[in-house]
Design an enzyme around this catalytic site. Structure first.
Site, PDB file in Angstrom:
ATOM      1  N   GLU A 112      30.842 -78.665  49.133  1.00 33.94           N
ATOM      2  CA  GLU A 112      31.827 -77.722  49.671  1.00 33.94           C
ATOM      3  C   GLU A 112      32.776 -77.288  48.555  1.00 33.94           C
ATOM      4  O   GLU A 112      33.151 -78.106  47.732  1.00 33.94           O
ATOM      5  CB  GLU A 112      32.677 -78.412  50.761  1.00 33.94           C
ATOM      6  CG  GLU A 112      31.848 -79.132  51.798  1.00 33.94           C
ATOM      7  CD  GLU A 112      32.676 -80.089  52.677  1.00 33.94           C
ATOM      8  OE1 GLU A 112      33.913 -80.101  52.553  1.00 33.94           O
ATOM      9  OE2 GLU A 112      32.054 -80.818  53.447  1.00 33.94           O
ATOM     10  N   LYS A 114      36.088 -76.876  46.724  1.00 31.94           N
ATOM     11  CA  LYS A 114      37.334 -77.626  46.865  1.00 31.94           C
ATOM     12  C   LYS A 114      38.477 -76.620  46.849  1.00 31.94           C
ATOM     13  O   LYS A 114      38.791 -76.031  45.812  1.00 31.94           O
ATOM     14  CB  LYS A 114      37.486 -78.634  45.727  1.00 31.94           C
ATOM     15  CG  LYS A 114      38.704 -79.518  45.863  1.00 31.94           C
ATOM     16  CD  LYS A 114      38.668 -80.637  44.819  1.00 31.94           C
ATOM     17  CE  LYS A 114      39.830 -81.594  44.989  1.00 31.94           C
ATOM     18  NZ  LYS A 114      41.122 -80.973  44.692  1.00 31.94           N
ATOM     19  N   ASP A 116      42.057 -75.058  46.785  1.00 31.23           N
ATOM     20  CA  ASP A 116      43.309 -75.474  46.169  1.00 31.23           C
ATOM     21  C   ASP A 116      44.478 -75.040  47.037  1.00 31.23           C
ATOM     22  O   ASP A 116      44.997 -73.943  46.913  1.00 31.23           O
ATOM     23  CB  ASP A 116      43.423 -74.864  44.773  1.00 31.23           C
ATOM     24  CG  ASP A 116      44.297 -75.710  43.878  1.00 31.23           C
ATOM     25  OD1 ASP A 116      44.733 -76.794  44.329  1.00 31.23           O
ATOM     26  OD2 ASP A 116      44.550 -75.291  42.740  1.00 31.23           O
ATOM     27  N   TYR A 224      37.700 -79.405  56.968  1.00 28.55           N
ATOM     28  CA  TYR A 224      36.545 -79.946  56.240  1.00 28.55           C
ATOM     29  C   TYR A 224      36.250 -81.421  56.498  1.00 28.55           C
ATOM     30  O   TYR A 224      35.363 -81.977  55.888  1.00 28.55           O
ATOM     31  CB  TYR A 224      36.690 -79.701  54.741  1.00 28.55           C
ATOM     32  CG  TYR A 224      38.050 -80.082  54.166  1.00 28.55           C
ATOM     33  CD1 TYR A 224      38.501 -81.394  54.178  1.00 28.55           C
ATOM     34  CD2 TYR A 224      38.874 -79.110  53.611  1.00 28.55           C
ATOM     35  CE1 TYR A 224      39.725 -81.739  53.650  1.00 28.55           C
ATOM     36  CE2 TYR A 224      40.110 -79.443  53.076  1.00 28.55           C
ATOM     37  CZ  TYR A 224      40.528 -80.752  53.101  1.00 28.55           C
ATOM     38  OH  TYR A 224      41.748 -81.084  52.586  1.00 28.55           O
ATOM     39  N   LYS A 312      35.287 -81.350  39.362  1.00 22.18           N
ATOM     40  CA  LYS A 312      36.333 -80.374  39.024  1.00 22.18           C
ATOM     41  C   LYS A 312      35.813 -79.263  38.130  1.00 22.18           C
ATOM     42  O   LYS A 312      34.916 -79.470  37.320  1.00 22.18           O
ATOM     43  CB  LYS A 312      37.481 -81.087  38.311  1.00 22.18           C
ATOM     44  CG  LYS A 312      38.089 -82.226  39.112  1.00 22.18           C
ATOM     45  CD  LYS A 312      39.097 -81.738  40.095  1.00 22.18           C
ATOM     46  CE  LYS A 312      40.400 -81.454  39.372  1.00 22.18           C
ATOM     47  NZ  LYS A 312      41.512 -81.305  40.312  1.00 22.18           N
ATOM     48  N   CYS A 406      62.970 -46.574  26.444  1.00 18.51           N
ATOM     49  CA  CYS A 406      61.551 -46.726  26.773  1.00 18.51           C
ATOM     50  C   CYS A 406      60.712 -46.682  25.499  1.00 18.51           C
ATOM     51  O   CYS A 406      60.849 -45.743  24.710  1.00 18.51           O
ATOM     52  CB  CYS A 406      61.121 -45.618  27.730  1.00 18.51           C
ATOM     53  SG  CYS A 406      59.335 -45.541  27.973  1.00 18.51           S
ATOM     54  N   CYS A 409      58.676 -43.214  25.519  1.00 22.79           N
ATOM     55  CA  CYS A 409      59.245 -41.863  25.471  1.00 22.79           C
ATOM     56  C   CYS A 409      60.686 -41.830  24.981  1.00 22.79           C
ATOM     57  O   CYS A 409      61.250 -40.752  24.804  1.00 22.79           O
ATOM     58  CB  CYS A 409      59.146 -41.199  26.845  1.00 22.79           C
ATOM     59  SG  CYS A 409      60.273 -41.911  28.058  1.00 22.79           S
ATOM     60  N   CYS A 424      61.792 -47.040  33.273  1.00 20.65           N
ATOM     61  CA  CYS A 424      61.971 -45.789  32.562  1.00 20.65           C
ATOM     62  C   CYS A 424      61.939 -44.739  33.662  1.00 20.65           C
ATOM     63  O   CYS A 424      60.972 -44.650  34.401  1.00 20.65           O
ATOM     64  CB  CYS A 424      60.815 -45.578  31.585  1.00 20.65           C
ATOM     65  SG  CYS A 424      60.605 -43.861  31.108  1.00 20.65           S
ATOM     66  N   CYS A 429      57.392 -39.279  31.270  1.00 18.86           N
ATOM     67  CA  CYS A 429      57.039 -40.295  30.276  1.00 18.86           C
ATOM     68  C   CYS A 429      55.518 -40.359  30.168  1.00 18.86           C
ATOM     69  O   CYS A 429      54.829 -40.533  31.170  1.00 18.86           O
ATOM     70  CB  CYS A 429      57.598 -41.644  30.697  1.00 18.86           C
ATOM     71  SG  CYS A 429      57.029 -43.002  29.662  1.00 18.86           S
TER      72      CYS A 429
HETATM   73  S1  IVH Z   1      37.535 -84.134  51.670  1.00 20.35           S
HETATM   74  C1  IVH Z   1      37.829 -88.417  52.040  1.00 20.35           C
HETATM   75  N1  IVH Z   1      36.850 -81.635  51.328  1.00 20.35           N
HETATM   76  O1  IVH Z   1      41.132 -82.235  47.804  1.00 20.35           O
HETATM   77  C2  IVH Z   1      37.712 -86.987  51.835  1.00 20.35           C
HETATM   78  N2  IVH Z   1      38.927 -82.374  50.428  1.00 20.35           N
HETATM   79  O2  IVH Z   1      41.818 -84.606  45.921  1.00 20.35           O
HETATM   80  C3  IVH Z   1      39.010 -86.350  51.781  1.00 20.35           C
HETATM   81  N3  IVH Z   1      40.244 -80.630  49.325  1.00 20.35           N
HETATM   82  O3  IVH Z   1      43.450 -84.141  49.599  1.00 20.35           O
HETATM   83  C4  IVH Z   1      39.032 -84.967  51.347  1.00 20.35           C
HETATM   84  N4  IVH Z   1      38.821 -78.986  49.702  1.00 20.35           N
HETATM   85  O4  IVH Z   1      43.493 -81.578  49.863  1.00 20.35           O
HETATM   86  C5  IVH Z   1      37.788 -82.584  51.090  1.00 20.35           C
HETATM   87  N5  IVH Z   1      36.165 -79.441  51.144  1.00 20.35           N
HETATM   88  C6  IVH Z   1      37.079 -80.383  50.910  1.00 20.35           C
HETATM   89  C7  IVH Z   1      38.281 -80.109  50.227  1.00 20.35           C
HETATM   90  C8  IVH Z   1      39.182 -81.147  49.985  1.00 20.35           C
HETATM   91  C9  IVH Z   1      39.991 -79.313  49.178  1.00 20.35           C
HETATM   92  C10 IVH Z   1      41.447 -81.312  48.820  1.00 20.35           C
HETATM   93  C11 IVH Z   1      42.186 -82.112  49.840  1.00 20.35           C
HETATM   94  C12 IVH Z   1      42.241 -83.513  49.333  1.00 20.35           C
HETATM   95  C13 IVH Z   1      42.035 -83.300  47.880  1.00 20.35           C
HETATM   96  C14 IVH Z   1      41.449 -84.518  47.243  1.00 20.35           C
END
Ligand code: IVH
Length: 663
Positions: A112, A114, A116, A224, A312, A406, A409, A424, A429
């Site tokens: 999945e 991740k 942010d 998730y 990551k 500016c 100009c 400006c 300009c």
């Molecule tokens: S699972 C035990 N799935 O990543 C599993 N986390 O550093 C717990 N996060 O605190 C998390 N996307 O805020 C999971 N598809 C995803 C995620 C996800 C983002 C974040 C979440 C978690 C952090 C872990």
């Protein structure tokens, strides 16, 4: 059916349509029908307040502010994830899993993106959303129920006649990049401090004591992970996610079942390659053992499950040195300070320049020429300077000063009262003209292919084009000499210009480069008013009646259309033959009718009433005159009602008005 049953039935129905609209972006019924359901519910709830429940769809927009956040213990602790910094560390994870389970074959994973954002925990009791909390330290978080209720894609009820008695779901509240950028642009214009990235913006918006502020922020959600579930068991994680989706919860659809690790790594590479095109920020891929039984056997160690890992992505932040700060002039005349950097690779791209936004931001971050700074690149947006590494500041570092004239100009630079931007104000300009022509031709505007930066520059230098309208006067005789050989380019450009004349109103509006009017606003305006003339004529009040249009946008639209030079430009463009596809206005039942509102309405706010009138083609004026067709009199009407009676203008009660807009 009694009122209680009807309220229950309406809540269910509206909840379902909310999911179709906000989660799936795929409404099943027209807005008008939806509004009618909601109005009926409001009406019933007003009559029978004892039947209003906290999960009613009417309870979304901002409860009263809190004094402080209460602490709550999560039914099941929320773990964090072990990180893998490269593919080898992911392979190491797979080997560990196999060793621990004593498995010689392959392990099936779920992969999945991740997201942010900010981790949250949601609790549904008998299918109703009853509590939501931030992650906190994993064991205990802060109660954010009121704020989470305002997140539109979070259903307040599960789509299930027999929901589990207790359900705990984990997810991420996040902000789409486009929403984040727009929000920051608006904040910059207002001189408010900017959010550093979508994650900070999401976190900052959720951690508001006043839920109304949260409600005004474009927050979104992905679920998730399950926590405690009573009365339902799953064999695999992918089945659990499929069930979450069926319940109406938002689950990312870019998730993948992977029969083995190499499939999971392939997914990782794919998402990494698509990273800049995702609508949200992803900082990696989460790889989870799919079989719940295996998850259980693996368990966790020091608050991190052994069955999952975060693979990551390379960082999008690096440090480098500011060699110089230059100033760029945009199409609205705004002066943007830009740092010229010692080139550095950030997340796979060489960065040589980064925006510093405006003078206030430079001062807030105390950025100086010669400083070592952290630069960040989020998605395909312009890289920016995030912060200064003060410890590495050389003696020679010196402050930047906005120029008084500016750089393009030489006109005097002004900083309008209450704005963070220096401008400006010379409309002639060259930088502004070139930038507005460039903007006019871009793909999402008039889409004139072949008119890139260099050509626009050339046309300007050759004095062939000094305004947008000049584009439509270009001839082959003028263009051909600009190319050395007999090339097709001039012909293609002329053809593209010709083809662009058949366009749409939203594109044209956007192309005009009206301050504060981006693509979405242009579309809203076009849909609400139907034609250019009505928009050009609309008062600020009428403009503000369109959902999402506030005082700043309306003032800017007004100012644009009141400006003589703009009026001439539009006339010239229309004369050149620009025409719009006919658009279906959202109804025209009230077309030509002018309304005045007085007194309070109980079934809707004044803005909602205005919006309904405009959607149906009517106009809203602020004072009663002979031109008024209807005066809507709510509770405690003011002198406008007297005036209406005096002039013999038809007055409508709230019920009559509702009927008029409802049918
Ligand atoms: S699972 C035990 N799935 O990543 C599993 N986390 O550093 C717990 N996060 O605190 C998390 N996307 O805020 C999971 N598809 C995803 C995620 C996800 C983002 C974040 C979440 C978690 C952090 C872990």
């Amino acid at each position: 059916m009694g009122p209680r049953e009807e309220i229950e039935k309406l809540s269910r129905e509206i909840n379902y349509h909310n999911i179709r609209y906000y989660r799936d972006d795929n409404p099943e019924i027209p807005d008008e029908d939806y509004d009618r359901l909601l109005r009926r519910l409001l009406e019933l709830e007003r009559k029978y307040p004892e039947y209003v429940t906290p999960d009613s769809p009417t309870q979304r927009v901002g409860a009263a502010p809190l004094e402080k956040f209460e602490k709550v213990t999560h039914p099941q602790p929320m773990f964090s994830l072990q990180n893998a910094m490269d593919e080898e560390e992911v392979r190491e994870f797979d080997r560990r899993v196999k060793r621990f389970l004593g498995v010689s074959g392959e392990i099936a994973y779920m992969a999945e993106p991740k997201i942010d954002g900010l981790a949250i925990n949601l609790i549904f009791e008998r299918g109703r959303f009853t509590r939501g909390a931030t992650r906190g330290d994993g064991r205990e978080g802060e109660d954010a129920t009121q704020n989470l209720r305002t997140v539109r894609s979070l259903p307040l009820r599960l789509l299930d006649r027999e929901p589990p008695a207790f359900l705990e779901v984990r997810g991420e509240v996040y902000m789409r990049r486009s929403e984040f950028e727009q929000m920051n642009r608006e904040r910059a214009e207002k001189g408010e401090s900017l959010f550093m990235n979508p994650r900070n913006a999401a976190a900052g918006s959720l951690r508001q004591l006043d839920p109304r502020i949260t409600a005004s922020r474009p927050l979104d959600l992905f679920c998730y992970q399950l926590g405690r579930v009573d009365g339902r068991a799953f064999e695999t994680h992918h089945e659990a996610l499929a069930q979450l989706r069926r319940w109406g919860l938002p689950v990312n659809d870019r998730i993948e079942r992977c029969p083995d690790l190499s499939a999971a790594l392939k997914f990782y590479r794919k998402i990494l390659a698509e990273r800049d095109q995702l609508s949200y920020e992803a900082d990696g891929v989460v790889i989870k053992v799919d079989r719940i039984e295996q998850q259980r056997a693996l368990g966790e160690k020091s608050r991190e499950p052994r069955w999952a890992i975060a693979a990551k992505f390379p960082a999008r932040q690096r440090t480098t040195v500011i060699q110089e700060i230059k100033v760029q002039v945009g199409r609205t005349g705004a002066l943007t300070p830009v740092a010229e950097l010692e080139p550095v690779e950030v997340g796979g791209v060489i960065v040589k320049r980064a925006t510093l936004h405006n003078q206030d931001e430079i001062e807030r971050k105390d950025v100086r020429i010669g400083d070592t700074v952290v630069v960040q690149r989020a998605g395909d947006v312009i890289p920016e300077v995030v912060s200064v590494v003060v410890a590495q500041r050389p003696k020679s570092a010196h402050k930047f000063q906005m120029p008084e004239r500016c750089p393009e100009c030489g006109s005097k630079v002004v900083r309008p009262e209450g704005e963070a931007v220096h401008r400006c104000e010379n409309r002639d300009c060259p930088a502004q003209i070139k930038e507005s022509i460039r903007h006019f031709t871009t793909r999402n505007a008039m889409d004139i292919e072949g008119l890139g930066d260099k050509i626009v520059e050339l046309l300007y230098e050759q004095k062939l084009v000094r305004s947008i309208a000049d584009l439509f006067r270009l001839t082959l005789e003028q263009l051909s000499p600009l190319w050395k050989k007999a090339e097709k380019a001039p012909q293609n450009i002329l053809q593209a210009i010709e083809a662009s004349k058949k366009t749409t109103l939203p594109r044209f509006l956007f192309a005009l480069g009206i301050r504060q009017v981006g693509e979405a606003t242009a579309r809203d305006l076009a849909l609400a008013f139907g034609d250019l003339e009505s928009i050009a004529r609309a008062s600020e009040d009428e403009l503000q009646a369109v959902e999402g249009i506030g005082p700043e946008v309306s003032a800017s639209v007004r100012a644009f259309f009141e400006n003589k030079e703009n009026q001439t430009l539009i006339k010239e463009l229309l004369k050149a033959g620009i025409e719009f596809e006919k658009i279906e206005k959202k109804g025209n039942k009230l077309s030509g009718k002018t309304f005045v509102l007085t007194g309070g309405l109980s079934s809707m706010t004044r803005d909602q009433a205005k919006a309904a009138i405009i959607r149906l083609g009517g106009r809203v004026a602020s004072s009663v005159s002979k031109k008024t067709d209807f005066v809507v009199a709510g509770e405690d009407p003011g002198s406008k009602l007297d005036k209406a009676k005096e002039l013999g203008i038809k007055t409508l009660s709230e019920t009559e008005f509702n009927k008029m807009i409802g049918d």
